[in-house]
Motif scaffolding. Structure first.
Motif, PDB file in Angstrom:
ATOM      1  N   GLU A 138       0.861  -1.179   0.000  1.00  0.00           N
ATOM      2  CA  GLU A 138       0.000   0.000   0.000  1.00  0.00           C
ATOM      3  C   GLU A 138       0.902   1.234   0.000  1.00  0.00           C
ATOM      4  O   GLU A 138       2.116   1.098   0.029  1.00  0.00           O
ATOM      5  CB  GLU A 138      -0.948   0.000   1.207  1.00  0.00           C
ATOM      6  CG  GLU A 138      -0.341  -0.458   2.538  1.00  0.00           C
ATOM      7  CD  GLU A 138       0.758   0.415   3.067  1.00  0.00           C
ATOM      8  OE1 GLU A 138       0.495   1.609   3.274  1.00  0.00           O
ATOM      9  OE2 GLU A 138       1.873  -0.080   3.302  1.00  0.00           O
ATOM     10  N   THR A 180      -3.127  -4.609   1.146  1.00  0.00           N
ATOM     11  CA  THR A 180      -3.209  -4.142  -0.232  1.00  0.00           C
ATOM     12  C   THR A 180      -4.151  -2.944  -0.339  1.00  0.00           C
ATOM     13  O   THR A 180      -5.109  -2.823   0.418  1.00  0.00           O
ATOM     14  CB  THR A 180      -3.696  -5.263  -1.166  1.00  0.00           C
ATOM     15  OG1 THR A 180      -3.781  -4.764  -2.505  1.00  0.00           O
ATOM     16  CG2 THR A 180      -5.073  -5.782  -0.752  1.00  0.00           C
ATOM     17  N   ASP A 181      -3.865  -2.085  -1.303  1.00  0.00           N
ATOM     18  CA  ASP A 181      -4.760  -0.979  -1.625  1.00  0.00           C
ATOM     19  C   ASP A 181      -5.793  -1.373  -2.673  1.00  0.00           C
ATOM     20  O   ASP A 181      -6.715  -0.604  -2.938  1.00  0.00           O
ATOM     21  CB  ASP A 181      -3.956   0.200  -2.199  1.00  0.00           C
ATOM     22  CG  ASP A 181      -3.334   1.070  -1.117  1.00  0.00           C
ATOM     23  OD1 ASP A 181      -3.789   0.995   0.039  1.00  0.00           O
ATOM     24  OD2 ASP A 181      -2.395   1.827  -1.429  1.00  0.00           O
ATOM     25  N   ALA A 182      -5.612  -2.536  -3.293  1.00  0.00           N
ATOM     26  CA  ALA A 182      -6.434  -2.896  -4.446  1.00  0.00           C
ATOM     27  C   ALA A 182      -6.972  -4.321  -4.286  1.00  0.00           C
ATOM     28  O   ALA A 182      -6.444  -5.264  -4.871  1.00  0.00           O
ATOM     29  CB  ALA A 182      -5.624  -2.775  -5.727  1.00  0.00           C
ATOM     30  N   ARG A 185      -7.521  -6.479  -7.292  1.00  0.00           N
ATOM     31  CA  ARG A 185      -6.356  -6.800  -8.112  1.00  0.00           C
ATOM     32  C   ARG A 185      -5.466  -7.812  -7.389  1.00  0.00           C
ATOM     33  O   ARG A 185      -4.239  -7.775  -7.518  1.00  0.00           O
ATOM     34  CB  ARG A 185      -5.573  -5.520  -8.447  1.00  0.00           C
ATOM     35  CG  ARG A 185      -6.302  -4.587  -9.409  1.00  0.00           C
ATOM     36  CD  ARG A 185      -6.578  -5.260 -10.754  1.00  0.00           C
ATOM     37  NE  ARG A 185      -5.338  -5.689 -11.394  1.00  0.00           N
ATOM     38  CZ  ARG A 185      -5.266  -6.713 -12.241  1.00  0.00           C
ATOM     39  NH1 ARG A 185      -6.330  -7.442 -12.521  1.00  0.00           N
ATOM     40  NH2 ARG A 185      -4.104  -7.025 -12.804  1.00  0.00           N
TER      41      ARG A 185
END
Length: 266
Positions: A138, A180-182, A185
């Motif tokens: 992140e 994670t930021d996603a 994904r």
């Protein structure tokens, strides 16, 4: 490009021009709020299930003096004390923004309890993981700490939490997470790489909260409630009784007694 832009102009040891106390000062001025400390023990509830349960039961009281522009703070009884709780601060930037404000307003210990996806199986979901380190996938943590693979929890807090849960007969695992930021994904390659590092769960806040805690010398503990296999099986995302809140409140009660009693407060 010599390094990714996310790593450019990061000086974790330099003071910030913009501090939380300045934001809180102006928020109080605009809203006409008195300076009132938050409870010394606060909880982040990214899913919002705990707050919804407490509100439905009439146990949550909105703290009107909380000056944050983005969230509502509620107080509720926990382990014989008054605890603060904020719902739906999802993701690393939001969680750390709120954490900065809470500690600037008198918080002494912050516990984050979020649902998470299973990476290396420790059991059949749902179950809890006390996160001892978090893979830094992140952006927020890089503003607080120089680049490295993991953000580390305070081992003293982790050890005290695990001992308390064991003594209370509550099952919880300890190990690393992947922040994670996603979440949409989480590719096969990324999951395999996290699994190769022994990561137990994937979530969205812990690495940033731990980097913040080390930088600011604050007491933070992050837990993952492993509730799913990222939708790879039918009937996934089942949290348990009352959306997992029965077990979550039991865990929080034990941790509140162990980590924030007059004898053991961090």
């Amino acid at each position: 490009m010599t390094s990714p832009p996310i790593l450019d102009n990061k000086h974790p040891d330099a003071p910030s021009v913009f501090e939380p106390v300045a934001l809180l000062r102006e928020a109080r001025r605009q809203k006409g709020l008195a300076i009132v400390d938050v409870p010394p023990l606060c909880v982040l509830d990214p899913d919002g299930d705990i707050v919804r349960r407490l509100k439905n039961a009439g146990q949550a009281k909105r703290v009107d003096a909380w000056p944050c522009y983005h969230t509502d703070l509620y107080s509720f009884p926990l382990a014989g004390q008054t605890c603060g709780i904020i719902a739906c601060a999802v993701g690393a930037p939001f969680a750390v923004l709120v954490a900065e404000e809470l500690f600037a307003c008198g918080c002494r210990l912050l516990i984050s309890l979020t649902s998470a996806g299973q990476i290396v199986p420790a059991g059949n979901p749902p179950y809890f993981v006390v996160i001892d380190q978090a893979l830094r996938d992140e952006g927020t943590s890089y503003h607080y700490a120089v680049p490295n693979t993991f953000a580390e929890a305070d081992p003293t807090i982790v050890a005290a939490a695990m001992e308390a849960l064991k003594n209370a007969g509550l099952l919880a695992y300890v190990g690393p997470s992947w922040t994670t930021d996603a979440p949409f994904r989480e590719t096969a390659a990324a999951v395999a790489a996290a699994r190769a590092k022994g990561v137990l769960a994937v979530e969205m806040e812990a690495a940033a909260l731990y980097a913040f805690a080390r930088k600011r010398n604050k007491a933070v503990l992050c837990l993952a409630h492993v509730t799913n296999t990222m939708g790879l099986t039918d009937r996934d995302f089942e949290k348990g009784e009352a959306e997992g809140t029965a077990d979550a409140l039991m865990i929080l009660d034990v941790l509140a007694k162990a980590l924030h009693s007059p004898e053991t407060a961090f």
